[in-house]
Design an enzyme around this catalytic site. Sequence first.
Site, PDB file in Angstrom:
ATOM      1  N   ILE A  10       0.844  -1.189   0.000  1.00 21.88           N
ATOM      2  CA  ILE A  10       0.000   0.000   0.000  1.00 21.88           C
ATOM      3  C   ILE A  10       0.882   1.243   0.000  1.00 21.88           C
ATOM      4  O   ILE A  10       0.600   2.213  -0.658  1.00 21.88           O
ATOM      5  CB  ILE A  10      -0.950  -0.006   1.227  1.00 21.88           C
ATOM      6  CG1 ILE A  10      -1.911  -1.190   1.144  1.00 21.88           C
ATOM      7  CG2 ILE A  10      -1.725   1.296   1.275  1.00 21.88           C
ATOM      8  CD1 ILE A  10      -2.770  -1.378   2.367  1.00 21.88           C
ATOM      9  N   GLY A  11       1.971   1.180   0.729  1.00 25.73           N
ATOM     10  CA  GLY A  11       2.860   2.338   0.747  1.00 25.73           C
ATOM     11  C   GLY A  11       3.927   2.208   1.811  1.00 25.73           C
ATOM     12  O   GLY A  11       3.928   1.257   2.583  1.00 25.73           O
ATOM     13  N   GLU A  12       4.829   3.172   1.840  1.00 27.67           N
ATOM     14  CA  GLU A  12       5.909   3.151   2.812  1.00 27.67           C
ATOM     15  C   GLU A  12       5.723   4.259   3.816  1.00 27.67           C
ATOM     16  O   GLU A  12       5.513   5.412   3.431  1.00 27.67           O
ATOM     17  CB  GLU A  12       7.248   3.311   2.085  1.00 27.67           C
ATOM     18  CG  GLU A  12       8.440   3.418   3.009  1.00 27.67           C
ATOM     19  CD  GLU A  12       9.412   2.266   2.840  1.00 27.67           C
ATOM     20  OE1 GLU A  12      10.250   2.085   3.729  1.00 27.67           O
ATOM     21  OE2 GLU A  12       9.312   1.557   1.832  1.00 27.67           O
ATOM     22  N   GLY A  13       5.786   3.932   5.088  1.00 30.06           N
ATOM     23  CA  GLY A  13       5.619   4.959   6.107  1.00 30.06           C
ATOM     24  C   GLY A  13       6.951   5.308   6.731  1.00 30.06           C
ATOM     25  O   GLY A  13       7.981   4.795   6.317  1.00 30.06           O
ATOM     26  N   THR A  14       6.913   6.178   7.735  1.00 33.48           N
ATOM     27  CA  THR A  14       8.172   6.596   8.360  1.00 33.48           C
ATOM     28  C   THR A  14       8.828   5.454   9.116  1.00 33.48           C
ATOM     29  O   THR A  14      10.027   5.402   9.227  1.00 33.48           O
ATOM     30  CB  THR A  14       7.953   7.752   9.351  1.00 33.48           C
ATOM     31  OG1 THR A  14       6.709   7.531  10.001  1.00 33.48           O
ATOM     32  CG2 THR A  14       7.951   9.077   8.636  1.00 33.48           C
ATOM     33  N   PHE A  15       8.028   4.573   9.658  1.00 32.87           N
ATOM     34  CA  PHE A  15       8.684   3.499  10.394  1.00 32.87           C
ATOM     35  C   PHE A  15       8.267   2.116   9.916  1.00 32.87           C
ATOM     36  O   PHE A  15       8.169   1.183  10.670  1.00 32.87           O
ATOM     37  CB  PHE A  15       8.551   3.657  11.911  1.00 32.87           C
ATOM     38  CG  PHE A  15       7.146   3.841  12.415  1.00 32.87           C
ATOM     39  CD1 PHE A  15       6.381   2.745  12.766  1.00 32.87           C
ATOM     40  CD2 PHE A  15       6.612   5.112  12.567  1.00 32.87           C
ATOM     41  CE1 PHE A  15       5.107   2.918  13.264  1.00 32.87           C
ATOM     42  CE2 PHE A  15       5.328   5.282  13.059  1.00 32.87           C
ATOM     43  CZ  PHE A  15       4.581   4.174  13.408  1.00 32.87           C
ATOM     44  N   GLY A  16       8.038   1.982   8.618  1.00 29.09           N
ATOM     45  CA  GLY A  16       7.768   0.656   8.090  1.00 29.09           C
ATOM     46  C   GLY A  16       6.879   0.684   6.874  1.00 29.09           C
ATOM     47  O   GLY A  16       6.386   1.724   6.453  1.00 29.09           O
ATOM     48  N   VAL A  17       6.686  -0.502   6.317  1.00 26.52           N
ATOM     49  CA  VAL A  17       5.914  -0.634   5.087  1.00 26.52           C
ATOM     50  C   VAL A  17       4.487  -1.031   5.441  1.00 26.52           C
ATOM     51  O   VAL A  17       4.262  -1.792   6.377  1.00 26.52           O
ATOM     52  CB  VAL A  17       6.560  -1.723   4.205  1.00 26.52           C
ATOM     53  CG1 VAL A  17       5.740  -1.985   2.948  1.00 26.52           C
ATOM     54  CG2 VAL A  17       7.982  -1.327   3.849  1.00 26.52           C
ATOM     55  N   ASP A 133      -2.056  15.549  16.209  1.00 30.32           N
ATOM     56  CA  ASP A 133      -1.667  15.677  14.803  1.00 30.32           C
ATOM     57  C   ASP A 133      -2.882  15.496  13.902  1.00 30.32           C
ATOM     58  O   ASP A 133      -2.844  14.751  12.936  1.00 30.32           O
ATOM     59  CB  ASP A 133      -0.571  14.659  14.470  1.00 30.32           C
ATOM     60  CG  ASP A 133       0.113  14.973  13.142  1.00 30.32           C
ATOM     61  OD1 ASP A 133       0.064  16.142  12.705  1.00 30.32           O
ATOM     62  OD2 ASP A 133       0.688  14.052  12.540  1.00 30.32           O
TER      63      ASP A 133
END
Lengths: 337, 256
Positions: A10-17, A133
């Site tokens: 789905i996508g890549e985040g700041t601390f994982g896929v 946030d």
Amino acid sequence: MDKYSQEGTIGEGTFGVVSLARVKDTGQLVALKKIRKVLFNNGKPLPDDGVNFSAIREIKILQELKHENVINLYDVFPHKSHVYLVFELMGWDLQQVIEDKSIILKEKDIKSYMKMILQGVDACHKSWILHRDLKPNNFLLSSNGVLKVADFGLARQFGSPNKMFSPQAVTIWYRAPELLFGAKSYGPSVDIWSVGCIFAELMLRTPYLPGESEIDQLKKIFSALGTPNDQNWPDVSSLPNYIKFTEHPATPFKQLFSAASDDALDLISKMLLFNPSSRISASDALKHPYFTNGVKPTNPTDLPVPQKAKKDIENGAKELSNNNNTSANVVIPMNLN
Amino acid sequence: MAANFWESTHCHSWLLDRKKIEESNAKDKQYLTPIELKRLKIHFCNVIQNLGYNLKLRQRAISTAIVYFKRFYLKNSFVDCEPRLIAVTCLYLSSKVEECITQAKKCVMKMKELDNSFNYTMNDILECEFYVLEELDFCLVIYHPYKALSQYLASSGIDAANIDIVWGIVNDSYRTDVSLIYPPFIIALGCIYLSSFIILKKKDLKQWFSELNVDMKDVWEVSKELIDFYDFEKIALTPHEVPEVIYSKLPIRNKK
């Protein structure tokens, strides 16, 4: 891990896929967020990290917080030196709705979003959790239109003896003025400010206060809402980073949001009050006449679907039905900031 | 926090009956008498308390770590999982959860200062953190008696001079298993009960307790548990009864 089969990224985040996965037993699709065990820097583990701090926050909060309008964490499990978070699969996010110019948001649609937003935020605040946030892309929508608050990586509990927080939380456009002035002690009202900005954005279809820096953000706030003074914001001048701005009168809400009802204007003005302790709470906002007078909020299933998500759903359904989909290009906006 | 304790994982999954607690440390019972095991468990609570104090962590984080440690050994044994390593890891994890993060490296260094036979490295802690998380079923939020305690203290009218005694008793309660059995507000009341009726010899709280509308049986149980603990701690130890000697009786796997 044996319980799930991975069906694409789905996508890549700041601390994982984040990947799309299917629960083998039930066939249910879920979003699988993989958290790296230790963050690496040039192949070397960073000196001290362990399980990512944001991931710990997200796990600890979502394990406790179960609500219709809060993203549901189904499961957490470790596998081969990673931690996996299993989330319910969401369709799109509020930012995509706002940015899709083919969508016309009617008053009853906005009311429906606002109701779900406030219900989600209220659930957090009732559990003594500040999100910190809130922004349109942290509100995810399920395929049946139900809005859920997501991304608790910055969230923390309040009311604890250690009240000192970092003022650098919320994304700048939705950041409350007390944070911009460096307040180290703040409460749920910072989330309400963000919700107020999002309310404005839903009506304007463009960010209400898009500041370019902290100073510019304050300028934008004051040119829209007027410069605060000791009457409408007692003790403002004692905040750590307080600076005096040139006096500026407020732009009447009526002028900016010409199509909005009086109830809508009254509610937004209570969310965007300078004095954090006068700002309306989520639970009081839900009791505001805005939600009972005039048009009824749209049923979630009848809310508009962004074009992009429509296409993705069609493509995704096609690809998924082909069954050999190692790289199904289904874009599901999990929080990937 | 007290407002939603009733919906928490702590309330739903982690208030256990005594039988479940008696099953903990199953394998260690081959090597230790029940008294020795009890002493060793208290010892590791003290290790966590000491280490946390030396790392200048908040008491809340220390208390959370002790509860993690106790929950961990419900399913595990010291012989399989080195308790010193688990103790340090629980504290490192709780420092994150309670938002007063410390470094794994610092935890290891301080632990070495306190116990020079401790040879685990930072990597051991980071690796172990995963296992601890899993054994806790990723339930990380622990409700403590502190909040209820300050509310009760305010309404009970106990004089300020004696409040420290009550807080001390609450901190001591973590040496026992009450945090695995009773909701935090009952523990707070048990500690107040103990301090007012037994230590301070004041009976004027009788009326106050009777108006609380709580199950006094549980409150008595908590205070009884604490009295047992204080009696147990009073026993003078012979050289072969000290925790270090008991610990050396355990054939711990992969010991460093």
